[in-house]
Design a protein around this motif. Sequence first.
Motif, mmCIF file in Angstrom:
data_model
loop_
_atom_site.group_PDB
_atom_site.id
_atom_site.type_symbol
_atom_site.label_atom_id
_atom_site.label_comp_id
_atom_site.label_asym_id
_atom_site.label_seq_id
_atom_site.Cartn_x
_atom_site.Cartn_y
_atom_site.Cartn_z
ATOM 1 N N MET A 104 12.584 -14.648 -18.654
ATOM 2 C CA MET A 104 11.618 -14.201 -17.653
ATOM 3 C C MET A 104 11.763 -12.702 -17.388
ATOM 4 S SD MET A 104 11.205 -15.480 -13.693
ATOM 5 C CE MET A 104 10.333 -17.006 -14.080
ATOM 6 N N ASP A 105 10.627 -11.995 -17.425
ATOM 7 C CA ASP A 105 10.622 -10.574 -17.077
ATOM 8 C C ASP A 105 10.608 -10.431 -15.556
ATOM 9 O OD1 ASP A 105 10.440 -9.739 -19.792
ATOM 10 O OD2 ASP A 105 8.313 -10.233 -19.760
ATOM 11 N N MET A 106 11.100 -9.301 -15.077
ATOM 12 C CA MET A 106 11.164 -9.073 -13.634
ATOM 13 C C MET A 106 10.700 -7.652 -13.330
ATOM 14 S SD MET A 106 14.288 -9.754 -10.945
ATOM 15 C CE MET A 106 15.513 -9.468 -12.233
ATOM 16 N N ILE A 107 9.797 -7.537 -12.365
ATOM 17 C CA ILE A 107 9.343 -6.218 -11.906
ATOM 18 C C ILE A 107 9.457 -6.202 -10.384
ATOM 19 C CG2 ILE A 107 7.508 -4.512 -11.916
ATOM 20 C CD1 ILE A 107 6.334 -5.816 -14.358
ATOM 21 N N VAL A 108 10.298 -5.322 -9.895
ATOM 22 C CA VAL A 108 10.598 -5.231 -8.469
ATOM 23 C C VAL A 108 10.144 -3.876 -7.949
ATOM 24 C CG1 VAL A 108 12.464 -5.118 -6.772
ATOM 25 C CG2 VAL A 108 12.526 -6.849 -8.576
ATOM 26 N N ALA A 109 9.513 -3.872 -6.783
ATOM 27 C CA ALA A 109 9.200 -2.631 -6.075
ATOM 28 C C ALA A 109 10.230 -2.475 -4.956
ATOM 29 C CB ALA A 109 7.792 -2.668 -5.503
ATOM 30 N N ALA A 110 10.868 -1.331 -4.870
ATOM 31 C CA ALA A 110 12.002 -1.210 -3.953
ATOM 32 C C ALA A 110 12.074 0.169 -3.322
ATOM 33 C CB ALA A 110 13.314 -1.498 -4.691
ATOM 34 N N PHE A 175 10.320 -0.262 -9.620
ATOM 35 C CA PHE A 175 9.439 0.857 -9.282
ATOM 36 C C PHE A 175 9.722 1.304 -7.859
ATOM 37 C CE2 PHE A 175 6.046 -1.225 -12.202
ATOM 38 C CZ PHE A 175 6.691 -0.728 -13.318
ATOM 39 N N MET A 176 9.750 2.608 -7.658
ATOM 40 C CA MET A 176 9.850 3.179 -6.319
ATOM 41 C C MET A 176 8.562 3.933 -6.008
ATOM 42 S SD MET A 176 13.777 4.567 -6.148
ATOM 43 C CE MET A 176 13.677 4.860 -4.383
ATOM 44 N N GLY A 177 8.297 4.141 -4.714
ATOM 45 C CA GLY A 177 7.105 4.886 -4.337
ATOM 46 C C GLY A 177 6.305 4.220 -3.250
ATOM 47 N N GLU A 178 6.974 3.487 -2.360
ATOM 48 C CA GLU A 178 6.346 2.854 -1.203
ATOM 49 C C GLU A 178 5.219 1.918 -1.655
ATOM 50 O OE1 GLU A 178 5.805 6.556 1.040
ATOM 51 O OE2 GLU A 178 7.458 5.929 2.324
ATOM 52 N N GLU A 179 4.079 1.886 -0.965
ATOM 53 C CA GLU A 179 3.055 0.881 -1.261
ATOM 54 C C GLU A 179 2.576 0.906 -2.719
ATOM 55 O OE1 GLU A 179 2.213 2.209 3.082
ATOM 56 O OE2 GLU A 179 2.719 3.173 1.173
ATOM 57 N N PRO A 180 2.373 2.069 -3.336
ATOM 58 C CA PRO A 180 1.918 2.055 -4.738
ATOM 59 C C PRO A 180 2.888 1.367 -5.691
ATOM 60 C CG PRO A 180 1.519 4.202 -3.760
ATOM 61 C CD PRO A 180 2.357 3.428 -2.779
ATOM 62 N N ALA A 181 4.166 1.321 -5.345
ATOM 63 C CA ALA A 181 5.128 0.634 -6.209
ATOM 64 C C ALA A 181 4.823 -0.856 -6.283
ATOM 65 C CB ALA A 181 6.553 0.863 -5.691
ATOM 66 N N SER A 338 -0.292 -9.664 11.397
ATOM 67 C CA SER A 338 0.591 -10.822 11.513
ATOM 68 C C SER A 338 2.003 -10.541 11.039
ATOM 69 C CB SER A 338 0.026 -11.997 10.702
ATOM 70 O OG SER A 338 -1.251 -12.373 11.167
ATOM 71 N N PHE A 339 2.158 -9.704 10.013
ATOM 72 C CA PHE A 339 3.460 -9.510 9.368
ATOM 73 C C PHE A 339 4.095 -8.163 9.658
ATOM 74 C CE2 PHE A 339 1.197 -12.656 6.886
ATOM 75 C CZ PHE A 339 2.165 -13.587 6.559
ATOM 76 N N GLY A 340 3.320 -7.238 10.227
ATOM 77 C CA GLY A 340 3.789 -5.864 10.275
ATOM 78 C C GLY A 340 3.603 -5.227 8.911
ATOM 79 N N HIS A 341 4.065 -3.992 8.780
ATOM 80 C CA HIS A 341 3.920 -3.283 7.505
ATOM 81 C C HIS A 341 5.241 -3.355 6.757
ATOM 82 C CE1 HIS A 341 1.897 -0.880 4.624
ATOM 83 N NE2 HIS A 341 2.777 0.106 4.712
ATOM 84 N N ILE A 342 5.215 -4.037 5.606
ATOM 85 C CA ILE A 342 6.456 -4.205 4.837
ATOM 86 C C ILE A 342 6.443 -3.361 3.566
ATOM 87 C CG2 ILE A 342 7.246 -6.382 5.796
ATOM 88 C CD1 ILE A 342 5.845 -7.885 3.640
ATOM 89 N N MET A 343 5.689 -2.281 3.618
ATOM 90 C CA MET A 343 5.733 -1.182 2.656
ATOM 91 C C MET A 343 5.574 -1.658 1.216
ATOM 92 S SD MET A 343 5.633 2.007 3.355
ATOM 93 C CE MET A 343 6.215 2.012 5.028
ATOM 94 N N GLU A 344 6.615 -1.596 0.390
ATOM 95 C CA GLU A 344 6.492 -1.978 -1.021
ATOM 96 C C GLU A 344 6.016 -3.420 -1.192
ATOM 97 O OE1 GLU A 344 9.530 1.313 -0.797
ATOM 98 O OE2 GLU A 344 9.275 -0.607 0.235
ATOM 99 N N ALA A 345 6.351 -4.271 -0.238
ATOM 100 C CA ALA A 345 6.016 -5.693 -0.348
ATOM 101 C C ALA A 345 4.622 -6.029 0.167
ATOM 102 C CB ALA A 345 7.056 -6.532 0.394
ATOM 103 N N GLY A 387 -4.757 -2.619 -1.245
ATOM 104 C CA GLY A 387 -3.567 -1.912 -0.791
ATOM 105 C C GLY A 387 -3.871 -0.429 -0.682
ATOM 106 N N THR A 388 -3.821 0.098 0.513
ATOM 107 C CA THR A 388 -4.061 1.518 0.738
ATOM 108 C C THR A 388 -2.832 2.094 1.424
ATOM 109 O OG1 THR A 388 -6.420 1.061 1.031
ATOM 110 C CG2 THR A 388 -5.634 3.221 1.727
ATOM 111 N N GLY A 389 -2.075 2.888 0.720
ATOM 112 C CA GLY A 389 -0.822 3.411 1.250
ATOM 113 C C GLY A 389 -1.012 4.290 2.466
ATOM 114 N N HIS A 390 -0.015 4.335 3.318
ATOM 115 C CA HIS A 390 -0.149 5.112 4.553
ATOM 116 C C HIS A 390 -0.276 6.603 4.272
ATOM 117 C CE1 HIS A 390 4.158 5.417 3.711
ATOM 118 N NE2 HIS A 390 4.221 6.438 4.534
ATOM 119 N N CYS A 391 0.299 7.063 3.137
ATOM 120 C CA CYS A 391 0.136 8.488 2.810
ATOM 121 C C CYS A 391 -0.258 8.729 1.364
ATOM 122 C CB CYS A 391 1.409 9.269 3.148
ATOM 123 S SG CYS A 391 2.803 8.933 2.056
#
Length: 403
Positions: A104-110, A175-181, A338-345, A387-391
């Motif tokens: 299984m391949d894995m791609i994580v935004a962090a 991947f790093m980079g907040e919401e775009p990740a 409902s969830f708040g902003h969980i950035m990369e997630a 998904g529209t990032g805050h910045c």
Amino acid sequence: MAETRTNATQPVEAWITGIGLASSLTEGLDAHWEALNARRVNVDTQSLAPYVVHPLAPISFDRQIPKKGDQRQMEAWQRIGTYAAGLALESAGLKGNKDILSKMDMIVAAGGGERDLAVDSAILNAEAQGNTPPGFLNERLMNDLRPTLFLAQLSNLLAGNIAIVHGVTGSSRTFMGEEPAGIDAARIALARIAAGQSDIALIGAAQNGERKDLLMLYEFGDFSLKDAYTPVWQREPKGGFALGSGGAFLVIESRAHAEARGAKPFARLGSVVADLAPRKQPGEVTATLQKLWSRLGPVQAGAAAIITGATGAEPVTSEERAFLRQHAELPVRASGSSFGHIMEAQFPLGIALAALSISRGALFAPNDPTGFEREMSGAPNQIVVIGTGHCRGEGMALVESIS
């Protein structure tokens, strides 16, 4: 502009066969569905006042991370993510399946990991007094931090812990980079499956929003919601996001792979498109979302809906709202209420909620006193995730029912 979609030249269909959610509301799919339709919100306005946060619901990490030693060496965001990843694998019927997990391949935004605030404060206070000897900093870091903390700053350790705890040992990307990740995690996973380069992938992200250091960073940009909770669409004109704690992971696999193992899909991931608006002039985010919509694929009025990760921060949320008004025939849900902003997630969360809604034959209840969100009477066949990032960063996914 980057995009991925299934079409005549990329005939491989991608199914969402596993969903793992752990959030401020609860954990698991049934419990989340109940909480969303009950319009429950879990916020804390006191512990980190004046900032509003959505704290993680009580979770027994032992259920997905059985070894206490594994838990101790993880920071909170890693525990949340590893737990949610386990839920996704369980949902897909893959827990303990070494043959599939090993491929299984894995791609994580962090994000970039957490700080030890007590150590940081002690070092800064000592330095401020001006009497620290040579080598003081190195000595304190070596003696005061546990050995794993430096490693905990590495973004790819979430993927590492998932591999250790759950045995997911195919290729790994972080991947790093907040919401775009989070957007790119979905985009690349779909691209690889559509091109026949991957049969199955685990994607997702996690965040611990109850962090003073994180709140400080976003306060520097004046992004944070303060003093009192309000749903996303009530936050104009000042705006702001309420950080949330949570993890969202998905198992995405080719239709052929899923059918071969008898997996039941939640929905199909039809396309993912992404872009990066300059954001130098008013209206550029609205225009970029319009372009992405045109490249997403056909959206059927009357049987479609929108789930957005709109942050509440301004001016970007107002620009996204202007775009949404152009599609007023489609009911909208803002996951941030409902969830708040969980950035990369936030984007993986949106895909998870879309797939869950399609599998349940309904869109979950609106949670918006302004009336911008409205009820949907029929079953959605398509849900567009925005998904529209805050910045920075914009993206969309098309999640569809399987006929």
